[in-house]
Design a protein around this motif. Structure first.
Motif, mmCIF file in Angstrom:
data_model
loop_
_atom_site.group_PDB
_atom_site.id
_atom_site.type_symbol
_atom_site.label_atom_id
_atom_site.label_comp_id
_atom_site.label_asym_id
_atom_site.label_seq_id
_atom_site.Cartn_x
_atom_site.Cartn_y
_atom_site.Cartn_z
ATOM 1 N N ASP A 72 5.089 2.030 -1.585
ATOM 2 C CA ASP A 72 4.842 2.628 -2.898
ATOM 3 C C ASP A 72 5.907 2.223 -3.909
ATOM 4 N N PHE A 75 5.108 -1.280 -5.467
ATOM 5 C CA PHE A 75 4.054 -1.257 -6.480
ATOM 6 C C PHE A 75 4.543 -0.577 -7.766
ATOM 7 N N VAL A 339 -0.360 4.818 -7.095
ATOM 8 C CA VAL A 339 -0.037 3.609 -6.327
ATOM 9 C C VAL A 339 -1.307 2.789 -6.091
ATOM 10 N N TRP A 342 -2.031 0.941 -9.332
ATOM 11 C CA TRP A 342 -1.101 -0.163 -9.576
ATOM 12 C C TRP A 342 -1.462 -1.351 -8.668
ATOM 13 N N ALA A 343 -1.823 -1.052 -7.428
ATOM 14 C CA ALA A 343 -2.236 -2.125 -6.514
ATOM 15 C C ALA A 343 -3.525 -2.787 -6.997
ATOM 16 N N VAL A 346 -2.818 -5.079 -9.899
ATOM 17 C CA VAL A 346 -2.189 -6.311 -9.400
ATOM 18 C C VAL A 346 -3.248 -7.239 -8.807
ATOM 19 N N ALA A 501 -3.050 -6.884 -2.402
ATOM 20 C CA ALA A 501 -2.185 -6.702 -3.564
ATOM 21 C C ALA A 501 -0.708 -6.620 -3.186
ATOM 22 N N LEU A 502 -0.407 -6.314 -1.922
ATOM 23 C CA LEU A 502 0.996 -6.226 -1.495
ATOM 24 C C LEU A 502 1.708 -7.569 -1.657
ATOM 25 N N THR A 505 1.933 -8.615 -5.391
ATOM 26 C CA THR A 505 2.965 -8.000 -6.230
ATOM 27 C C THR A 505 4.228 -8.848 -6.207
#
Length: 536
Positions: A72, A75, A339, A342-343, A346, A501-502, A505
């Motif tokens: 978290d 992100f 979170v 935001w992911a 992204v 998305a991890l 980012t």
């Protein structure tokens, strides 16, 4: 391909953007990126047919939950850093740099450009979540922001403020910085319109090899899965609306028909080109959307004014607490909403970034960032506060279905339940359905343009039939997923996109570092030119 500056000189002969790659099928593609992307897409569809949707969703959701819970901070602070960097660039001398060089001119009017921003970015999300999200926060539907007490004036302020936060300046900073990275390296350094180009200052000629191929393939798949997810969710919402208004059965056949309709319209739009297709539809979208918004606002003028003031107050007062991860006791809400958002931004950023980069030549960086950050934030805040404020008022006053249920019970029908409370509710619902469909057509159209450009090696002009291929593949994935597992499968695909998305980012943050390196060469070159001119 050259990329020269006073700090370094880059020469690459292995990757020629202008090379002739047209094959016997009339396709102009980058063989590795196109072939692997199509192959993995087909493999994914085949795998879906072989797996149990419920088991697959459970396994994927478990991974998604771990990613959102354990990363978290990445992100949240990734979004914070991109916003801080965007603001810093706006107020620095770097903001004077013009995309495409000092003599470049804009290809589109300001109004058309902004319309296309919305069509590619968040247009459909406003329709889907405008009523549902603020109502969910106010009524404690899976938690409240900052653990505020639901069904209270404080809860109303934070519900509207947190919604504006999710759709506001942080989200557009992620989008804007991604688009700026791409636009700068394409128009000022002459590199292809693909994600690999952003990393040239960091990786050098490796971006033209397997490393660059991997970046572009991952970008294609994330964009494709994001499009398919949006198309599937949009199909179900439009089907719910049609079923609600016209009394048709909301079954798989209606949902599939809507997706086929959206695909057909998107193909027609693609074949008409950028100006006759996505530009025209984007302008049409904005006209319908603002007429729709204005009509709702006039019917609820007092509520609208109060909701706007409340949303802005809640947004400004809570932007810092909502931007943090530490010291909070609303972690379930944080991971499930902020979170997650935001992911998702992204994951969608490469798609949005490439499309906006394509249409933004000729604008200064300062103009670009100010418009991308502020104008959409103002409009999304107004939209969410108006629809959300009216919906919350219906809950409080026990008006209509939202009042009876004391909140939302079906996200896809929440907007239509709110509209039912008006004498012209059915007419407004028909307008909403039309808006949903047209927004999805523009999203699918612009998405196919982006994916096609990436799989063609970053070319700006490619055969139209290739864009049609990606429209069909996106629609096919959405249709197959709905067919085998309904919304469960679509949600599983959405979870896969969130997981992807991890790494993205990190990629976007590195891209920002690369952008700064590139922009600083412009400053250095300007100083050298000034010295030469003075000496002359």
């Amino acid at each position: 391909m050259s990329f020269k500056s006073n700090k370094y000189s880059i020469e690459s002969t292995d990757y020629q953007i202008g090379q002739d790659n047209v094959n016997k099928f009339g396709m102009d593609v980058h063989n590795t990126v196109f072939t692997v992307s199509v192959g993995l897409s087909i493999l994914f569809i085949v795998a879906l047919l072989a797996l149990s949707p419920a088991d697959a969703k459970a396994a994927i959701d478990s991974v998604k939950g771990a990613v959102l819970s354990n990363f978290d901070f990445l992100f949240m602070w990734g979004a914070n850093l991109m916003l801080i960097l965007a603001v810093a660039i706006v107020f620095s001398p770097l903001g004077k740099i013009r995309l495409g060089g000092d003599s470049a001119t804009a290809d589109y009017s300001m109004l058309s450009w902004i319309s296309m921003l919305f069509a590619a970015g968040m247009g459909i999300g406003l329709i889907f979540w405008g009523v549902a999200e603020p109502t969910a926060f106010y009524t404690n539907w899976f938690g409240t922001p900052l653990s505020v007490e639901p069904f209270t004036p404080e809860g109303r302020e934070l519900a509207l403020g947190a919604t504006a936060f999710h759709w506001g300046i942080h989200a557009w900073a992620i989008y804007g910085m991604t688009a700026l990275c791409l636009a700068y390296f394409v128009y000022n350094k002459g590199l292809p319109l693909s994600m690999r180009s952003v990393f040239y200052p960091l990786l050098g000629d490796k971006v033209w090899g397997k490393t660059g191929d991997a970046i572009d393939i991952l970008t294609v798949l994330v964009t494709l899965f994001g499009l398919a997810t949006s198309l599937g969710l949009g199909g179900t919402q439009a089907a719910s609306g049609i079923s609600h208004v016209f009394g048709l059965e909301n079954d798989i056949f209606l949902q599939q028909f809507i997706i086929v309709l959206i695909m057909g319209l998107a193909i027609f739009s693609v074949l008409r080109g950028m100006d006759g297709g996505v530009k025209f539809l984007s302008n049409l979208n904005m006209i319908i959307a603002f007429v729709f918004l204005g009509f709702i606002a006039v019917l609820n003028f007092t509520t609208v004014l109060d909701s706007l003031a409340t949303a802005i107050s809640g947004y400004v007062k809570n932007i810092i607490p909502l931007s943090q991860t530490s010291g909070r006791d609303d972690t379930t809400w944080l991971h499930g909403w902020t979170v997650f958002y935001w992911a998702w931004w992204v994951a969608y950023a490469p798609f949005f970034g490439m499309f906006v980069a394509r249409i933004s030549k000729g604008r200064t960086i300062r103009e670009f960032l100010l418009c991308v950050l502020l104008i959409p934030t103002v409009v999304t805040t107004a939209w969410m506060s108006i629809f959300g404020g009216i919906a919350i008022e219906q809950v409080v006053d026990k008006v209509g279905q939202l009042g009876i249920d004391q909140g939302i019970t079906d996200v896809s029908l929440s907007l239509f339940y709110m509209l039912d409370a008006y004498p012209l509710g059915n007419i407004l619902s028909v307008i909403a359905i039309a808006l949903i469909i047209v927004f999805f057509v523009t999203t699918l159209d612009s998405g196919s343009i982006v994916i096609d450009g990436m799989t063609a090696g970053g070319k700006l002009e490619v055969p139209e039939r290739q864009k049609v291929v990606w429209v069909v593949i996106s629609g096919a994935i959405a249709m197959v997923m709905l067919w085998i597992g309904g919304t469960q499968s679509i949600q599983a695909l959405q979870s896969i996109t969130i997981i992807a998305a991890l790494p993205f980012t990190i990629i976007l943050l590195l891209g920002c570092v690369s952008l700064i390196k590139g922009l600083l060469t412009e400053v250095g070159q300007t100083k050298i030119t000034d010295k030469v001119n003075k000496a002359g």
